[in-house]
Design a protein around this motif. Structure first.
Motif, PDB file in Angstrom:
ATOM      1  N   UNK A 319      -0.646   0.509  43.254  1.00  0.00           N
ATOM      2  CA  UNK A 319      -1.668   1.392  42.698  1.00  0.00           C
ATOM      3  C   UNK A 319      -1.263   2.834  42.556  1.00  0.00           C
ATOM      4  N   UNK A 320       0.032   3.167  42.711  1.00  0.00           N
ATOM      5  CA  UNK A 320       0.435   4.563  42.568  1.00  0.00           C
ATOM      6  C   UNK A 320       1.887   4.649  42.145  1.00  0.00           C
ATOM      7  N   UNK A 321       2.229   5.775  41.601  1.00  0.00           N
ATOM      8  CA  UNK A 321       3.623   6.174  41.420  1.00  0.00           C
ATOM      9  C   UNK A 321       3.639   7.693  41.435  1.00  0.00           C
ATOM     10  N   UNK A 322       3.801   8.295  42.611  1.00  0.00           N
ATOM     11  CA  UNK A 322       3.722   9.759  42.725  1.00  0.00           C
ATOM     12  C   UNK A 322       4.729  10.467  41.822  1.00  0.00           C
ATOM     13  N   UNK A 323       4.343  11.641  41.359  1.00  0.00           N
ATOM     14  CA  UNK A 323       5.217  12.473  40.533  1.00  0.00           C
ATOM     15  C   UNK A 323       6.454  12.872  41.329  1.00  0.00           C
ATOM     16  N   UNK A 324       7.530  13.283  40.667  1.00  0.00           N
ATOM     17  CA  UNK A 324       8.711  13.766  41.380  1.00  0.00           C
ATOM     18  C   UNK A 324       8.417  15.067  42.125  1.00  0.00           C
ATOM     19  N   UNK A 325       9.114  15.284  43.211  1.00  0.00           N
ATOM     20  CA  UNK A 325       8.978  16.517  43.988  1.00  0.00           C
ATOM     21  C   UNK A 325       9.830  17.616  43.366  1.00  0.00           C
ATOM     22  N   UNK A 326       9.210  18.749  43.096  1.00  0.00           N
ATOM     23  CA  UNK A 326       9.944  19.914  42.608  1.00  0.00           C
ATOM     24  C   UNK A 326       9.572  21.123  43.450  1.00  0.00           C
ATOM     25  N   UNK A 327      10.544  21.877  43.938  1.00  0.00           N
ATOM     26  CA  UNK A 327      11.968  21.585  43.845  1.00  0.00           C
ATOM     27  C   UNK A 327      12.327  20.322  44.618  1.00  0.00           C
ATOM     28  N   UNK A 328      13.472  19.756  44.297  1.00  0.00           N
ATOM     29  CA  UNK A 328      13.856  18.470  44.858  1.00  0.00           C
ATOM     30  C   UNK A 328      14.663  18.591  46.147  1.00  0.00           C
ATOM     31  N   UNK A 329      15.004  19.815  46.523  1.00  0.00           N
ATOM     32  CA  UNK A 329      15.734  20.033  47.772  1.00  0.00           C
ATOM     33  C   UNK A 329      14.973  21.027  48.646  1.00  0.00           C
ATOM     34  N   UNK A 330      15.238  20.957  49.937  1.00  0.00           N
ATOM     35  CA  UNK A 330      14.543  21.828  50.886  1.00  0.00           C
ATOM     36  C   UNK A 330      15.080  23.248  50.791  1.00  0.00           C
ATOM     37  N   UNK A 331      14.162  24.200  50.632  1.00  0.00           N
ATOM     38  CA  UNK A 331      14.554  25.598  50.565  1.00  0.00           C
ATOM     39  C   UNK A 331      13.338  26.474  50.759  1.00  0.00           C
ATOM     40  N   UNK A 332      13.437  27.685  50.347  1.00  0.00           N
ATOM     41  CA  UNK A 332      12.363  28.641  50.577  1.00  0.00           C
ATOM     42  C   UNK A 332      11.256  28.560  49.527  1.00  0.00           C
ATOM     43  N   UNK A 333      11.561  28.048  48.351  1.00  0.00           N
ATOM     44  CA  UNK A 333      10.574  28.016  47.276  1.00  0.00           C
ATOM     45  C   UNK A 333       9.664  26.793  47.397  1.00  0.00           C
ATOM     46  N   UNK A 334       8.375  27.027  47.522  1.00  0.00           N
ATOM     47  CA  UNK A 334       7.364  25.973  47.558  1.00  0.00           C
ATOM     48  C   UNK A 334       7.741  24.825  48.498  1.00  0.00           C
ATOM     49  N   UNK A 335       8.034  25.117  49.761  1.00  0.00           N
ATOM     50  CA  UNK A 335       8.515  24.047  50.650  1.00  0.00           C
ATOM     51  C   UNK A 335       7.485  22.956  50.899  1.00  0.00           C
ATOM     52  N   UNK A 336       6.194  23.328  50.981  1.00  0.00           N
ATOM     53  CA  UNK A 336       5.162  22.325  51.283  1.00  0.00           C
ATOM     54  C   UNK A 336       4.289  21.996  50.076  1.00  0.00           C
ATOM     55  N   UNK A 337       4.034  22.954  49.204  1.00  0.00           N
ATOM     56  CA  UNK A 337       3.255  22.723  47.997  1.00  0.00           C
ATOM     57  C   UNK A 337       1.922  22.049  48.322  1.00  0.00           C
TER      58      UNK A 337
END
Length: 346
Positions: A319-337
């Protein structure tokens, strides 16, 4: 481009044989294949009531004793087990708990079992290694002698003791206990709190990790931190790989994974690591490569295969297919969103 689909309607996909195997339970327990779940006589459970109420699986504590002396009831306060008299006074202290036996009845079969505290120890919380929590070696048997009068051997309550990667933190035969949290195991939701209930989390099990990372009422009180039910549910869904938020565990025991909660109580993610998913109380708000595809083991390959496409089809069927995570790597920009936990493959 992946499409987010969180509606209640089923997604029409043509299921391959591998995808169907992923969608089906395949004989795996509630928490996933190879999980170190508590069980007695093949009946899995995760909680008991101190005053004798029946749990969802039909177990209840009928009586408690130590070396033949009966007492009123067991009591898990925080994460520490003692035995109390009827007036509430402590009859068996935490330091003397070894040898305590709870007699447990099963409603479906009428069978009587003995649950013994064989040993206890302590280990550091992952959320704060300067603070420790008790751990217990719990064993069970049916108190029915064979024709020679010999009682059956004691067996570990944890279904796969010693076979789980515990990162060197906890004796693999032991379990942690924690009070009050009510957990819907089927749907992987922390539903609230209620007195006199306690949970059992075996080494390597999601519930043990839930406690060690500070996401239980008992851990929060001990560590002086605060988690909401939504925080605890998000953490539990991350541990179980419940991407769709339906309670389906898309993982097996022993998969390599790093994660970090938004408070930083537990963090093993390194800068630049590939984000697996971001997690809320509804499941994965975004998903890149699932952990069993990124870090396969023999058990995960048997259960899920190695095809990302088949895995995505299984998520659609759930029942789902979550969108891709952006950014795709761990860093300072939008870490948790907006998420409570971020998991990363390594």
């Amino acid at each position: 481009m992946w499409v987010l689909s969180l509606t209640a309607c089923a997604v029409d996909v043509e299921l391959t044989e591998t995808t169907q195997a992923i969608v089906d339970d395949g004989g795996c327990p509630t928490w996933g294949c190879g999980g170190n779940s508590p069980e007695i006589d093949t009946y899995g459970f995760h909680e008991l009531h101190e005053l004798g109420a029946q749990n969802l699986e039909g177990f209840w504590i009928e009586s408690v004793s130590r070396y033949g002396t009966p007492y009123d009831h067991p009591d898990v306060t925080g994460s520490t087990l003692v035995v109390r008299n009827a007036d509430g006074s402590v009859a068996v202290s935490a330091n003397n708990i070894d040898g305590t036996i709870m007699r447990i009845r099963h409603a479906l079969t009428g069978n009587l079992y003995e649950l013994r505290v064989t040993a206890h120890a302590r280990m550091p919380y992952w959320a704060d290694p300067t603070v420790t929590t008790p751990t217990y070696l719990l064993e069970w048997r049916q108190p029915i002698p064979d024709p020679s009068g010999t009682m059956p051997a004691w067996r570990n309550v944890c279904s796969h003791p010693g076979g789980i990667n515990t990162d060197g933190w906890i004796n693999p035969g032991h379990a942690v206990l924690f009070d009050d949290d009510r957990i819907d195991a089927e749907h992987k939701i922390v539903t609230g709190q209620a007195r006199n209930w306690f949970n059992i989390g075996c080494a390597g099990h999601a519930l043990a990790k839930q406690h060690l990372t500070g996401h239980t009422r008992a851990a929060s009180a001990t560590l002086g931190i605060s988690t909401t039910y939504a925080d605890r549910t998000a953490n539990l869904k991350m541990l179980a790989a419940d991407y769709c938020g339906t309670g389906h565990a898309f993982t097996v025991a022993g998969i390599d994974l790093h994660w970090r909660d938004r408070y930083g109580w537990y963090s093993t993610i390194g800068y630049g690591e590939a984000i697996e998913a971001r997690w809320t109380e509804s499941g994965a708000s975004c998903l890149n490569t699932p952990r069993v595809i990124a870090s396969p083991t023999s058990l995960s390959v048997e259960r899920f295969g190695t095809s990302l496409s088949d895995f995505q089809d299984a998520l659609r069927a759930e029942g789902c297919l979550p969108r891709p995570c952006t950014p795709s790597t761990w860093g300072l920009a939008y870490p948790y969103d907006g998420a409570h936990v971020v998991s990363a493959n390594y």
